[in-house]
Design a protein around this motif. Sequence first.
Motif, PDB file in Angstrom:
ATOM      1  N   VAL A 195       0.455   4.070  -2.921  1.00 39.08           N
ATOM      2  CA  VAL A 195       0.050   5.526  -2.617  1.00 39.08           C
ATOM      3  C   VAL A 195       1.005   6.360  -3.184  1.00 39.08           C
ATOM      4  N   THR A 196       2.395   6.121  -3.071  1.00 36.07           N
ATOM      5  CA  THR A 196       3.118   6.872  -3.662  1.00 36.07           C
ATOM      6  C   THR A 196       3.179   6.975  -5.194  1.00 36.07           C
ATOM      7  N   ALA A 197       2.863   5.861  -5.655  1.00 35.12           N
ATOM      8  CA  ALA A 197       2.643   5.768  -7.388  1.00 35.12           C
ATOM      9  C   ALA A 197       1.549   6.610  -7.743  1.00 35.12           C
TER      10      ALA A 197
ATOM     11  N   ALA B 159      -0.202   8.781  -6.095  1.00 37.81           N
ATOM     12  CA  ALA B 159      -0.054  10.176  -5.749  1.00 37.81           C
ATOM     13  C   ALA B 159       0.672  11.262  -6.694  1.00 37.81           C
ATOM     14  N   SER B 160       1.185  10.438  -7.685  1.00 41.92           N
ATOM     15  CA  SER B 160       1.847  11.150  -8.824  1.00 41.92           C
ATOM     16  C   SER B 160       0.920  11.477  -9.955  1.00 41.92           C
TER      17      SER B 160
ATOM     18  N   ALA C 238      -5.291   9.654  -2.939  1.00 39.71           N
ATOM     19  CA  ALA C 238      -4.664   8.454  -3.480  1.00 39.71           C
ATOM     20  C   ALA C 238      -4.529   7.581  -1.877  1.00 39.71           C
ATOM     21  N   ASN C 239      -4.093   8.393  -0.740  1.00 40.18           N
ATOM     22  CA  ASN C 239      -4.096   7.612   0.408  1.00 40.18           C
ATOM     23  C   ASN C 239      -5.463   7.045   0.732  1.00 40.18           C
TER      24      ASN C 239
ATOM     25  N   SER D  21       0.931  -1.138   0.136  1.00 39.47           N
ATOM     26  CA  SER D  21       0.022   0.163   0.200  1.00 39.47           C
ATOM     27  C   SER D  21       0.942   1.262  -0.139  1.00 39.47           C
ATOM     28  N   SER D  22       1.937   1.332   0.712  1.00 40.54           N
ATOM     29  CA  SER D  22       2.670   2.446   0.771  1.00 40.54           C
ATOM     30  C   SER D  22       3.441   2.730  -0.609  1.00 40.54           C
ATOM     31  N   PHE D  23       3.772   1.704  -1.298  1.00 42.77           N
ATOM     32  CA  PHE D  23       4.150   1.989  -2.514  1.00 42.77           C
ATOM     33  C   PHE D  23       3.071   2.276  -3.693  1.00 42.77           C
TER      34      PHE D  23
ATOM     35  N   TRP E 259      -2.466  13.484  -2.833  1.00 41.84           N
ATOM     36  CA  TRP E 259      -1.895  12.712  -2.009  1.00 41.84           C
ATOM     37  C   TRP E 259      -3.173  12.264  -1.053  1.00 41.84           C
TER      38      TRP E 259
END
Length: 174
Positions: free
Chosen positions: A36-38, A40-41, A48-49, A32-34, A45
């Motif tokens: 969210v980062t992807a 959020a681009s 996305a979160n 999930s952390s990866f 954010w």
Amino acid sequence: METAQSQEQAAPGAFSAFARFVLCGGGVGLASSFAVTALASWIPWALANALITVVSTLLATELHARFTFGAGGRATRRQHAQSAGSAAAAYVVTCVAMLVLQQLVAAPGAVLEQVVYLSASALAGIARFAVLRLVVFARNRSHAATTVRTARPVHATVARTSAPTGPAELCRAA
């Protein structure tokens, strides 16, 4: 009857279930952390979160139903709702811990913030495990045990006075 017996026998012990909980939940959390980062681009954010949190909670609940707690099948809507509630409570615990830190320490360093966040997250995770094991997925095990018990023939020497009416009486009667 055979299915109920194999589901009951498949229910792991507390240590095994906790190890599976950490593995499944931690794996989903890491992915999930990866994600969210992807995501959020492309979108804000916070959105996305929120999206990834919903999807990861659904996925983790399914994994916990099938593997962690030995329910042997898909999670029900009720289990999803209860699991989401426990995840929301864990989120609140970590947020409160960070707010308390901000009130107590004017400018906490990154290490202190991580220690407080991870400690709160670990405590919330242990509480969440207990809730999932004892409340959310406990009904499947007790239902399977009841099914197995009632499937056995009752001998004529057994006398019954009255049928138990509540959950506490049912547990004592079993």
